[in-house]
Design an enzyme around this catalytic site. Structure first.
Site, PDB file in Angstrom:
ATOM      1  N   ASP A 183      32.853  35.518  42.105  1.00  0.00           N
ATOM      2  CA  ASP A 183      34.029  35.805  41.200  1.00  0.00           C
ATOM      3  C   ASP A 183      34.359  37.119  41.205  1.00  0.00           C
ATOM      4  O   ASP A 183      33.469  38.014  41.630  1.00  0.00           O
ATOM      5  CB  ASP A 183      33.486  35.192  39.789  1.00  0.00           C
ATOM      6  CG  ASP A 183      32.297  35.757  39.102  1.00  0.00           C
ATOM      7  OD1 ASP A 183      31.378  36.230  40.042  1.00  0.00           O
ATOM      8  OD2 ASP A 183      32.558  35.788  38.009  1.00  0.00           O
TER       9      ASP A 183
ATOM     10  N   ASP B  90      33.311  44.374  45.139  1.00  0.00           N
ATOM     11  CA  ASP B  90      32.581  43.803  43.981  1.00  0.00           C
ATOM     12  C   ASP B  90      32.954  42.450  44.071  1.00  0.00           C
ATOM     13  O   ASP B  90      33.687  42.110  43.181  1.00  0.00           O
ATOM     14  CB  ASP B  90      32.749  44.554  42.922  1.00  0.00           C
ATOM     15  CG  ASP B  90      31.920  43.868  41.436  1.00  0.00           C
ATOM     16  OD1 ASP B  90      31.020  43.291  42.016  1.00  0.00           O
ATOM     17  OD2 ASP B  90      32.237  44.231  40.467  1.00  0.00           O
TER      18      ASP B  90
ATOM     19  N   HIS C  51      27.720  37.417  43.852  1.00  0.00           N
ATOM     20  CA  HIS C  51      28.405  36.577  43.188  1.00  0.00           C
ATOM     21  C   HIS C  51      30.010  36.546  43.828  1.00  0.00           C
ATOM     22  O   HIS C  51      30.234  37.270  44.560  1.00  0.00           O
ATOM     23  CB  HIS C  51      28.768  37.163  41.849  1.00  0.00           C
ATOM     24  CG  HIS C  51      29.240  38.535  41.607  1.00  0.00           C
ATOM     25  ND1 HIS C  51      30.735  38.720  41.488  1.00  0.00           N
ATOM     26  CD2 HIS C  51      28.500  39.586  41.359  1.00  0.00           C
ATOM     27  CE1 HIS C  51      30.898  39.796  41.318  1.00  0.00           C
ATOM     28  NE2 HIS C  51      29.717  40.637  41.401  1.00  0.00           N
TER      29      HIS C  51
ATOM     30  N   GLU D  79      29.454  35.463  37.294  1.00  0.00           N
ATOM     31  CA  GLU D  79      28.504  36.660  37.073  1.00  0.00           C
ATOM     32  C   GLU D  79      29.324  37.491  36.212  1.00  0.00           C
ATOM     33  O   GLU D  79      28.720  38.054  35.473  1.00  0.00           O
ATOM     34  CB  GLU D  79      28.281  37.185  38.586  1.00  0.00           C
ATOM     35  CG  GLU D  79      27.202  38.460  38.297  1.00  0.00           C
ATOM     36  CD  GLU D  79      27.575  39.755  37.869  1.00  0.00           C
ATOM     37  OE1 GLU D  79      27.017  40.671  37.591  1.00  0.00           O
ATOM     38  OE2 GLU D  79      28.976  39.984  38.229  1.00  0.00           O
ATOM     39  N   GLU D  80      30.627  37.709  36.488  1.00  0.00           N
ATOM     40  CA  GLU D  80      31.460  38.555  35.722  1.00  0.00           C
ATOM     41  C   GLU D  80      31.511  38.422  34.134  1.00  0.00           C
ATOM     42  O   GLU D  80      31.837  39.434  33.418  1.00  0.00           O
ATOM     43  CB  GLU D  80      32.935  38.754  36.220  1.00  0.00           C
ATOM     44  CG  GLU D  80      32.828  39.351  37.677  1.00  0.00           C
ATOM     45  CD  GLU D  80      32.376  40.904  37.874  1.00  0.00           C
ATOM     46  OE1 GLU D  80      31.849  41.653  36.702  1.00  0.00           O
ATOM     47  OE2 GLU D  80      32.379  41.390  38.968  1.00  0.00           O
TER      48      GLU D  80
ATOM     49  N   GLU E 205      25.334  43.777  45.215  1.00  0.00           N
ATOM     50  CA  GLU E 205      26.348  44.556  44.209  1.00  0.00           C
ATOM     51  C   GLU E 205      26.377  45.908  44.868  1.00  0.00           C
ATOM     52  O   GLU E 205      25.739  46.526  45.521  1.00  0.00           O
ATOM     53  CB  GLU E 205      25.709  44.523  42.977  1.00  0.00           C
ATOM     54  CG  GLU E 205      25.534  43.347  42.557  1.00  0.00           C
ATOM     55  CD  GLU E 205      27.029  42.778  41.734  1.00  0.00           C
ATOM     56  OE1 GLU E 205      28.061  43.489  41.862  1.00  0.00           O
ATOM     57  OE2 GLU E 205      26.780  41.923  40.693  1.00  0.00           O
TER      58      GLU E 205
ATOM     59  N   HIS F 275      36.032  46.907  39.349  1.00  0.00           N
ATOM     60  CA  HIS F 275      36.950  46.806  38.320  1.00  0.00           C
ATOM     61  C   HIS F 275      38.080  47.577  38.360  1.00  0.00           C
ATOM     62  O   HIS F 275      38.624  47.924  37.351  1.00  0.00           O
ATOM     63  CB  HIS F 275      35.971  46.760  37.390  1.00  0.00           C
ATOM     64  CG  HIS F 275      35.065  45.747  37.107  1.00  0.00           C
ATOM     65  ND1 HIS F 275      34.075  45.430  36.110  1.00  0.00           N
ATOM     66  CD2 HIS F 275      34.380  45.208  38.059  1.00  0.00           C
ATOM     67  CE1 HIS F 275      33.054  44.740  36.325  1.00  0.00           C
ATOM     68  NE2 HIS F 275      33.270  44.381  37.875  1.00  0.00           N
TER      69      HIS F 275
HETATM   70 ZN   LIG Z   1      29.734  42.743  40.955  1.00  0.00          ZN
END
Ligand SMILES: [Zn+2]
Length: 384
Positions: free
Chosen positions: A83, A113, A81, A145-146, A170, A357
């Protein structure tokens, strides 16, 4: 080989990190991902990939990218992903959008990520650009995706890409992952009738009805935990967390409205629709006062649990190439969507989830070579 012999990796990662692509449920923070998609499209086109950009239907500033090298049936998808989650500016030691190399790490928002996966996939692909591929190599970059997984959902709707195998990059610390739980976020709203508290007959308490409903939800949770267990997970049972509750306004008013939000994380083999249906039925049955109305809906579309069989070819090859046996993770990914497209799917990437994150997110430089080598092995195995 070392990172010094892969000079494109730092420069590409620097450009990807510098192109903001935050996904957030808060519209003020939410951004498009076209900057990242355009960079990837340009690099892959130069390498000879056929590139298709698919804007999302109701969000044209967001898009998926399907880049294909070679043609034919079957083939391998390397998926990620584009984003990131929002960032906490004043908790970062350096600018989150400026890639910084220090302590043998690349710091930057999305480094682990998972923007960092793309330069490594491109590096692995380069080895194969002048070889005749028997089956196509596809690099897939998704949007959103997030938050909503709208990118992956659009792909399923379009029936694209078509291939036989897929690796989602991931952060898994270079270990192959073949299972994760699903994720549902549900809302239960109960409407009663407000009135003066001195006489219960003046109204119908939504708060007391919620008390009954919560008892039923917890009973339901206990039952599904009896019914379903999977020793492949650190938490072996499906979980259900009562996350927040709102309702009422004053001690001397009968409460007219309450709302409860909870998440449910099903194990592989549990259907989200069946769970919603069963719970709704039971809750309706538990409400005996006809002045009480109950509504249940989903806050997000939900992500199915994911399981690739232990004996699938892709799992076997990934275990061989990485030297690790396959495991499960606690977080949800786009893997079930790719599986729905008919591909054997695993999750396998260079970063670590405990870095994701977080402020000062980084990718360890020592992860780069092994990941590129594993991907080369995969492409050699499934595309040549
Ligand atoms: Zn991710």
């Amino acid at each position: 080989m070392s990172i010094r012999s892969l000079p494109n990796v730092p420069s590409q990662l620097q450009q990807l990190v510098a192109s903001p692509s935050v996904s957030a449920t808060n519209p003020k923070l939410d951004m498009g991902n076209r900057g990242v998609i355009d960079l990837l499209a340009a690099w892959l086109e130069t390498l000879g990939f056929a590139v298709e950009i698919m804007p999302l239907q109701d969000q044209p500033h967001k898009a998926n990218l399907i880049a294909t090298l070679g043609q034919g049936d079957g083939g391998l998808v390397l998926a990620g992903h584009t984003d990131t989650v929002p960032y906490d500016d004043n908790r970062w030691q350096s600018d989150p959008f400026q890639l910084q190399e220090r302590d043998n790490r690349f710091y930057g928002l999305g480094s682990t990520d998972m923007k960092g996966f793309f330069p490594l996939a491109i590096e692995a692909a380069k080895t194969f650009v002048d070889k005749p591929l028997q089956q196509p190599l596809i690099i897939l970059a998704t949007a959103d995706e997030e938050t909503s997984m709208a990118g992956a959902r659009a792909l399923v709707k379009a029936g694209l890409p078509k291939a036989r195998y897929a690796i989602v990059g991931e952060p898994t610390g270079l270990k192959p992952i073949r299972m994760h739980k699903g994720m549902m976020m549900e809302r239960l709203r109960i409407t009663g009738q407000a009135g003066h508290s001195s006489n219960p007959a003046y109204g119908a308490s939504a708060l007391e009805a919620m008390h009954t409903a919560m008892g039923e939800v917890i009973k339901f949770r206990n039952e599904i935990q009896q019914r379903y267990q999977n020793p492949g997970f650190a938490v072996e049972v499906p979980t259900l967390n009562l996350g927040c509750i709102h309702g009422g306004d004053n001690p001397n008013r009968i409460c007219g409205h309450t709302e409860l939000q909870f998440d449910l994380r099903p194990l592989p083999g549990m259907s989200m629709d069946a769970l919603r249906g069963e719970l709704h039925q039971r809750l309706k049955g538990a409400m005996t006062d006809e002045k009480i109305q109950l509504k249940m809906d989903s806050l997000i579309g939900g992500v199915d649990a994911f399981e690739e069989p232990a004996d699938s070819e892709l799992v076997k090859v990934a275990e061989q190439l990485t030297g690790h046996s396959s495991e499960s993770v606690a977080f949800a990914t786009e893997a079930p969507f790719l599986q729905q497209l008919g591909m054997q799917t695993i999750v396998l990437g260079p970063g670590d989830i405990d870095q994701a994150h977080q402020p000062d997110e980084y990718l360890g430089l020592e992860r780069i070579d092994p990941m590129v080598e594993t991907l080369k092995g995969m492409i050699g195995r499934f595309c040549l």
